[in-house]
Scaffold this active site. Structure first.
Site, PDB file in Angstrom:
ATOM      1  N   ARG A  10       1.003  -1.297  -0.541  1.00  0.00           N
ATOM      2  CA  ARG A  10      -0.271  -0.704   0.031  1.00  0.00           C
ATOM      3  C   ARG A  10       1.012   1.754   0.013  1.00  0.00           C
ATOM      4  O   ARG A  10       0.644   2.288  -0.692  1.00  0.00           O
ATOM      5  CB  ARG A  10      -0.960  -0.069   0.728  1.00  0.00           C
ATOM      6  CG  ARG A  10      -1.853   1.016   1.093  1.00  0.00           C
ATOM      7  CD  ARG A  10      -2.900   0.284   2.639  1.00  0.00           C
ATOM      8  NE  ARG A  10      -3.577   1.878   2.489  1.00  0.00           N
ATOM      9  CZ  ARG A  10      -4.011   2.515   3.388  1.00  0.00           C
ATOM     10  NH1 ARG A  10      -2.625   2.051   4.847  1.00  0.00           N
ATOM     11  NH2 ARG A  10      -4.417   3.769   4.034  1.00  0.00           N
ATOM     12  N   TRP A  13       2.233   1.835  -3.658  1.00  0.00           N
ATOM     13  CA  TRP A  13       1.584   2.495  -4.726  1.00  0.00           C
ATOM     14  C   TRP A  13       0.977   3.981  -4.970  1.00  0.00           C
ATOM     15  O   TRP A  13       0.580   4.192  -5.309  1.00  0.00           O
ATOM     16  CB  TRP A  13       0.215   1.097  -4.577  1.00  0.00           C
ATOM     17  CG  TRP A  13      -1.547   1.966  -4.597  1.00  0.00           C
ATOM     18  CD1 TRP A  13      -2.866   1.847  -3.568  1.00  0.00           C
ATOM     19  CD2 TRP A  13      -1.740   1.858  -5.956  1.00  0.00           C
ATOM     20  NE1 TRP A  13      -3.537   2.791  -4.350  1.00  0.00           N
ATOM     21  CE2 TRP A  13      -3.146   3.651  -5.733  1.00  0.00           C
ATOM     22  CE3 TRP A  13      -0.815   2.501  -7.211  1.00  0.00           C
ATOM     23  CZ2 TRP A  13      -3.882   3.716  -7.069  1.00  0.00           C
ATOM     24  CZ3 TRP A  13      -1.441   2.890  -8.269  1.00  0.00           C
ATOM     25  CH2 TRP A  13      -3.095   3.650  -8.526  1.00  0.00           C
ATOM     26  N   HIS A  14      -0.001   3.967  -2.566  1.00  0.00           N
ATOM     27  CA  HIS A  14       0.011   5.328  -2.656  1.00  0.00           C
ATOM     28  C   HIS A  14       1.006   6.840  -2.934  1.00  0.00           C
ATOM     29  O   HIS A  14       0.916   7.345  -3.671  1.00  0.00           O
ATOM     30  CB  HIS A  14      -0.184   5.524  -0.936  1.00  0.00           C
ATOM     31  CG  HIS A  14      -1.788   4.939  -0.958  1.00  0.00           C
ATOM     32  ND1 HIS A  14      -2.726   6.002  -0.155  1.00  0.00           N
ATOM     33  CD2 HIS A  14      -1.854   4.455  -1.137  1.00  0.00           C
ATOM     34  CE1 HIS A  14      -3.732   5.203  -0.147  1.00  0.00           C
ATOM     35  NE2 HIS A  14      -3.372   3.930  -0.529  1.00  0.00           N
ATOM     36  N   ASP A  15       2.531   6.029  -3.016  1.00  0.00           N
ATOM     37  CA  ASP A  15       3.249   6.406  -3.288  1.00  0.00           C
ATOM     38  C   ASP A  15       3.530   7.367  -5.135  1.00  0.00           C
ATOM     39  O   ASP A  15       3.872   8.048  -5.408  1.00  0.00           O
ATOM     40  CB  ASP A  15       4.750   6.302  -2.687  1.00  0.00           C
ATOM     41  CG  ASP A  15       5.961   7.704  -3.011  1.00  0.00           C
ATOM     42  OD1 ASP A  15       5.088   8.797  -2.962  1.00  0.00           O
ATOM     43  OD2 ASP A  15       6.612   7.517  -3.571  1.00  0.00           O
ATOM     44  N   ASN A  47      -4.003   7.818   3.020  1.00  0.00           N
ATOM     45  CA  ASN A  47      -2.330   7.635   3.393  1.00  0.00           C
ATOM     46  C   ASN A  47      -2.642   6.860   5.150  1.00  0.00           C
ATOM     47  O   ASN A  47      -2.076   6.521   5.599  1.00  0.00           O
ATOM     48  CB  ASN A  47      -1.701   8.399   3.519  1.00  0.00           C
ATOM     49  CG  ASN A  47      -1.190   8.764   2.417  1.00  0.00           C
ATOM     50  OD1 ASN A  47      -1.596   7.576   1.277  1.00  0.00           O
ATOM     51  ND2 ASN A  47      -0.824   9.541   1.699  1.00  0.00           N
TER      52      ASN A  47
END
Length: 112
Positions: A10, A13-15, A47
């Protein structure tokens, strides 16, 4: 499946997920650039909880300071996939991190 792999997947992916192909200038276009390490971005609502994943990686970053945050995020993500029984994902190293919090994408850039 242990929680570590999910958190690291995660985090990566979020970055990377903030990339906007319509913005030409780097780092304004977002994407895989290590910006998630800055407080202004890690506190985005999407986040939530990722600070724990970042804390797990920080001792590695401290030990290997020449590795960029983005390479570390992607390596941790690929390792998480493999640890969860998935395929080995080849990684290309040498990504460049943003250097200051002002280069973080604005909140709301992750696709829903």
């Amino acid at each position: 499946m242990r929680p570590f792999p999910l958190k690291q997947l995660r985090l990566a992916w979020h970055d990377a997920g903030t990339y906007n192909k319509n913005i030409e200038e780097w780092p304004l276009r977002g994407g895989a650039n290590g910006s998630l390490r800055f407080e202004i971005e890690i506190k985005h609502a999407a986040n939530a909880g990722l600070v724990n994943a970042l804390k797990l990686l920080q001792p590695i970053k401290d030990k290997y300071s020449g590795v960029t945050y983005e390479d570390l995020f992607q390596l941790a993500s690929a390792t998480a996939v493999e640890e969860a029984g998935g395929p080995k994902i080849p990684i290309k190293y040498g990504k460049v991190d943003v250097s200051e919090p002002e280069q973080c994408p604005e909140e709301g850039r992750l696709p829903e």
